[in-house]
Design an enzyme around this catalytic site. Structure first.
Site, PDB file in Angstrom:
ATOM      1  N   ARG A   2       3.252  66.993  55.672  1.00  0.00           N
ATOM      2  CA  ARG A   2       1.887  66.800  55.161  1.00  0.00           C
ATOM      3  C   ARG A   2       1.278  68.097  54.635  1.00  0.00           C
ATOM      4  NH1 ARG A   2      -1.047  61.989  57.016  1.00  0.00           N
ATOM      5  NH2 ARG A   2       0.517  60.359  56.894  1.00  0.00           N
TER       6      ARG A   2
ATOM      7  N   ARG B 279      -5.467  67.113  53.163  1.00  0.00           N
ATOM      8  CA  ARG B 279      -6.913  67.333  53.281  1.00  0.00           C
ATOM      9  C   ARG B 279      -7.345  68.687  53.832  1.00  0.00           C
ATOM     10  NH1 ARG B 279      -7.506  61.656  56.128  1.00  0.00           N
ATOM     11  NH2 ARG B 279      -5.437  62.411  56.672  1.00  0.00           N
TER      12      ARG B 279
ATOM     13  N   ARG C 252      -8.345  64.968  44.795  1.00  0.00           N
ATOM     14  CA  ARG C 252      -8.451  63.630  45.391  1.00  0.00           C
ATOM     15  C   ARG C 252      -9.760  62.966  44.948  1.00  0.00           C
ATOM     16  NH1 ARG C 252      -9.453  59.659  48.185  1.00  0.00           N
ATOM     17  NH2 ARG C 252      -8.926  59.224  50.352  1.00  0.00           N
TER      18      ARG C 252
ATOM     19  N   ASP D 217       3.593  58.268  49.487  1.00  0.00           N
ATOM     20  CA  ASP D 217       3.395  57.728  50.834  1.00  0.00           C
ATOM     21  C   ASP D 217       4.517  56.749  51.151  1.00  0.00           C
ATOM     22  OD1 ASP D 217       1.035  57.788  52.956  1.00  0.00           O
ATOM     23  OD2 ASP D 217       1.981  55.826  52.997  1.00  0.00           O
TER      24      ASP D 217
HETATM   25  O1  CP3 Z   1       4.197  65.475  53.698  1.00  0.00           O
HETATM   26  C1  CP3 Z   1       3.632  65.488  52.588  1.00  0.00           C
HETATM   27  O2  CP3 Z   1       2.827  66.381  52.255  1.00  0.00           O
HETATM   28  C2  CP3 Z   1       3.985  64.427  51.561  1.00  0.00           C
HETATM   29  C3  CP3 Z   1       3.126  63.313  51.471  1.00  0.00           C
HETATM   30  C4  CP3 Z   1       3.097  62.265  52.571  1.00  0.00           C
HETATM   31  C5  CP3 Z   1       1.924  61.524  52.862  1.00  0.00           C
HETATM   32  N1  CP3 Z   1       2.259  60.556  53.765  1.00  0.00           N
HETATM   33  C6  CP3 Z   1       0.608  61.753  52.256  1.00  0.00           C
HETATM   34  C7  CP3 Z   1      -0.599  61.138  52.843  1.00  0.00           C
HETATM   35  C8  CP3 Z   1       4.122  61.773  53.379  1.00  0.00           C
HETATM   36  C9  CP3 Z   1       5.554  62.240  53.521  1.00  0.00           C
HETATM   37  C10 CP3 Z   1       3.571  60.685  54.126  1.00  0.00           C
HETATM   38  C11 CP3 Z   1       4.362  59.882  55.067  1.00  0.00           C
HETATM   39  C12 CP3 Z   1       3.709  58.850  55.851  1.00  0.00           C
HETATM   40  N2  CP3 Z   1       2.675  58.027  55.483  1.00  0.00           N
HETATM   41  C13 CP3 Z   1       4.122  58.475  57.153  1.00  0.00           C
HETATM   42  C14 CP3 Z   1       5.309  59.050  57.889  1.00  0.00           C
HETATM   43  C15 CP3 Z   1       5.084  60.416  58.388  1.00  0.00           C
HETATM   44  C16 CP3 Z   1       3.895  60.603  59.259  1.00  0.00           C
HETATM   45  O3  CP3 Z   1       3.047  61.417  58.906  1.00  0.00           O
HETATM   46  O4  CP3 Z   1       3.847  59.937  60.302  1.00  0.00           O
HETATM   47  C17 CP3 Z   1       3.281  57.446  57.581  1.00  0.00           C
HETATM   48  C18 CP3 Z   1       3.344  56.737  58.917  1.00  0.00           C
HETATM   49  C19 CP3 Z   1       2.373  57.144  56.507  1.00  0.00           C
HETATM   50  C20 CP3 Z   1       1.342  56.080  56.469  1.00  0.00           C
HETATM   51  C21 CP3 Z   1      -0.014  56.631  56.252  1.00  0.00           C
HETATM   52  N3  CP3 Z   1      -0.458  57.223  55.087  1.00  0.00           N
HETATM   53  C22 CP3 Z   1      -1.093  56.622  57.171  1.00  0.00           C
HETATM   54  C23 CP3 Z   1      -1.034  56.052  58.576  1.00  0.00           C
HETATM   55  C24 CP3 Z   1      -2.185  57.223  56.522  1.00  0.00           C
HETATM   56  C25 CP3 Z   1      -3.596  57.344  57.055  1.00  0.00           C
HETATM   57  C26 CP3 Z   1      -3.714  58.388  58.072  1.00  0.00           C
HETATM   58  C27 CP3 Z   1      -4.180  59.662  57.470  1.00  0.00           C
HETATM   59  O5  CP3 Z   1      -3.592  60.718  57.762  1.00  0.00           O
HETATM   60  O6  CP3 Z   1      -5.191  59.602  56.735  1.00  0.00           O
HETATM   61  C28 CP3 Z   1      -1.759  57.646  55.248  1.00  0.00           C
HETATM   62  C29 CP3 Z   1      -2.565  58.344  54.248  1.00  0.00           C
HETATM   63  C30 CP3 Z   1      -2.016  59.631  53.705  1.00  0.00           C
HETATM   64  N4  CP3 Z   1      -0.723  59.860  53.320  1.00  0.00           N
HETATM   65  C31 CP3 Z   1      -2.773  60.810  53.437  1.00  0.00           C
HETATM   66  C32 CP3 Z   1      -1.891  61.754  52.896  1.00  0.00           C
HETATM   67  C33 CP3 Z   1      -2.211  63.136  52.413  1.00  0.00           C
HETATM   68  C34 CP3 Z   1      -4.281  60.957  53.634  1.00  0.00           C
HETATM   69  C35 CP3 Z   1      -4.965  60.244  52.513  1.00  0.00           C
HETATM   70  C36 CP3 Z   1      -6.243  60.879  52.051  1.00  0.00           C
HETATM   71  O7  CP3 Z   1      -6.191  61.868  51.306  1.00  0.00           O
HETATM   72  O8  CP3 Z   1      -7.300  60.341  52.409  1.00  0.00           O
END
Ligand code: CP3
Length: 346
Positions: free
Chosen positions: A27, A31, A40, A77
């Protein structure tokens, strides 16, 4: 002819220890960076950000402009896959992802047999664009969610604290659940092969919720699908480099690395460092495993944890990372402190 990698990160995946371990953060685009929050807001929604190659590529490169990371991970994602299989995906502000309709024992046919090109093509385009601007020596990573973790969202329609809907589904309807896994294995192979064709150097398979399964279910729903994905992917992309991340695997981790032919395994912060070195790193390269809360805390606690990890794991093939994603309220100065410590400047 064997092709030997020149990028330090890829050398570790080939089993070669680096004097200074390569480093990146799960990640790392997100943010905690003001430049991410700005783009964003400009994009309007998280999905728009993911699926507009110009934006997604810029967000992928943002952390590299600030920090000397050894890898960039394509900004996307894991839920893009269920979206491309036919579920409706949205990210509700303050609530996280929503998928609908949810899948139950009677409606698996809602999911298409193939990924919708209109949805995954922008991801491939993002990879091609990012590749053009990537600093030399930096590895480009692709990824997908592992079938079990993706299924937990497909079935519940959102994140849950204990993945109870998917666990119950798998106990009550194992044959239907197996069919869902089969669809996700095939889709993952196609998707990861597409990412390699577009230009990634390696991929990570995120099994974020692997830790909730008892050993027999871990074997069936985490180990077996991951092994099929890696083998199926290498049938299309010979020597494809894969990092596995079965988060929370604990006692099951050894089983995972024995049966899933990954190049490296990513460790969460719960695993003991002595155990990780003796039982895991002695068999294959490892990545990890700073507690994201230690990074957020900073100060002496951060130094102590970074030092303990380096002390235990930097003597073998090792990539420094967090044990899970960076938290949005982590100060940027703490990331700098961590990097300076790893690079021996503090
Ligand atoms: O690692 C990176 O920088 C690459 C991008 C990436 C994101 N999600 C961006 C993201 C990767 C590899 C993921 C994987 C992901 N997404 C997983 C597996 C790894 C982990 O972190 O557990 C899972 C379970 C998800 C599903 C997901 N996406 C959830 C549960 C959420 C909401 C929770 C949160 O952190 O807000 C997301 C949203 C998400 N994916 C964001 C980002 C940067 C936040 C969105 C925003 O900007 O509001």
């Amino acid at each position: 002819m064997e092709i030997v990698s020149t990028k330090p990160f890829l050398k570790v995946l080939e089993g070669q220890r680096q004097t200074v371990p390569p480093v990146w953060m799960m990640r790392q685009a997100g943010r905690y960076l003001p430049e991410y929050r700005k783009l964003r807001a400009e994009a309007g929604s998280f999905l728009k950000l993911c699926l507009t190659p110009k934006y997604a590529s810029e967000v992928t490169l943002q952390p590299l402009r600030r920090f000397p990371f050894d890898a960039a991970i394509i900004f996307s994602d894991i839920l893009i896959v269920p979206y491309a299989l036919g579920q409706v995906l949205s990210f509700v502000e303050g609530e996280g992802p929503k998928l609908s309709p949810t899948i139950n024992e009677g409606n698996l046919n809602i999911l298409r047999g193939e990924l919708n090109a209109a949805i995954i093509e922008p991801v491939y385009e993002t990879i091609r664009l990012t590749k053009q601007d990537l600093p030399p020596g930096v590895t480009l990573l692709g990824f997908c969610g592992a079938p079990w973790t993706v299924a937990t969202y497909i079935i519940a329609g959102e994140g849950t604290s204990d993945q109870a809907p998917a666990r119950s589904f798998a106990y009550r309807h194992p044959e239907v659940f197996q069919q869902l896994m089969d669809k996700l294995v095939d889709a993952s192979i196609e998707y990861l092969a597409g990412q390699f064709a577009a230009g990634v150097d390696a991929v990570q398979l995120f099994d974020t919720w692997a830790g909730v399964l008892p050993p027999a279910e871990f074997e069936r729903w985490c180990v077996a699908p991951a092994a099929r994905i890696v083998t199926g992917l290498r049938a299309k992309v010979p020597n494809a480099k894969v990092i596995g991340f079965p988060r929370g695997a604990g006692m099951n981790l050894k089983n995972y690395i024995e049966k899933v032919p990954v190049n490296a395994v990513s460790l969460d912060w719960m695993i003991g460092l002595d155990y990780a070195r003796a039982e895991i790193q002695s068999r294959l390269p490892v990545q990890g495993n700073l507690d994201p809360l230690a990074l957020r805390a900073g100060g002496a606690a951060l130094d102590r944890h970074v030092d303990a990890i380096l002390q235990s794991l930097a003597g073998g093939p090792f990539i420094f990372n967090l044990g899970h994603g960076i938290l949005p309220d982590t100060p940027i100065a703490h990331v700098e402190q961590m990097l300076a410590r790893i690079h021996g400047r503090s």
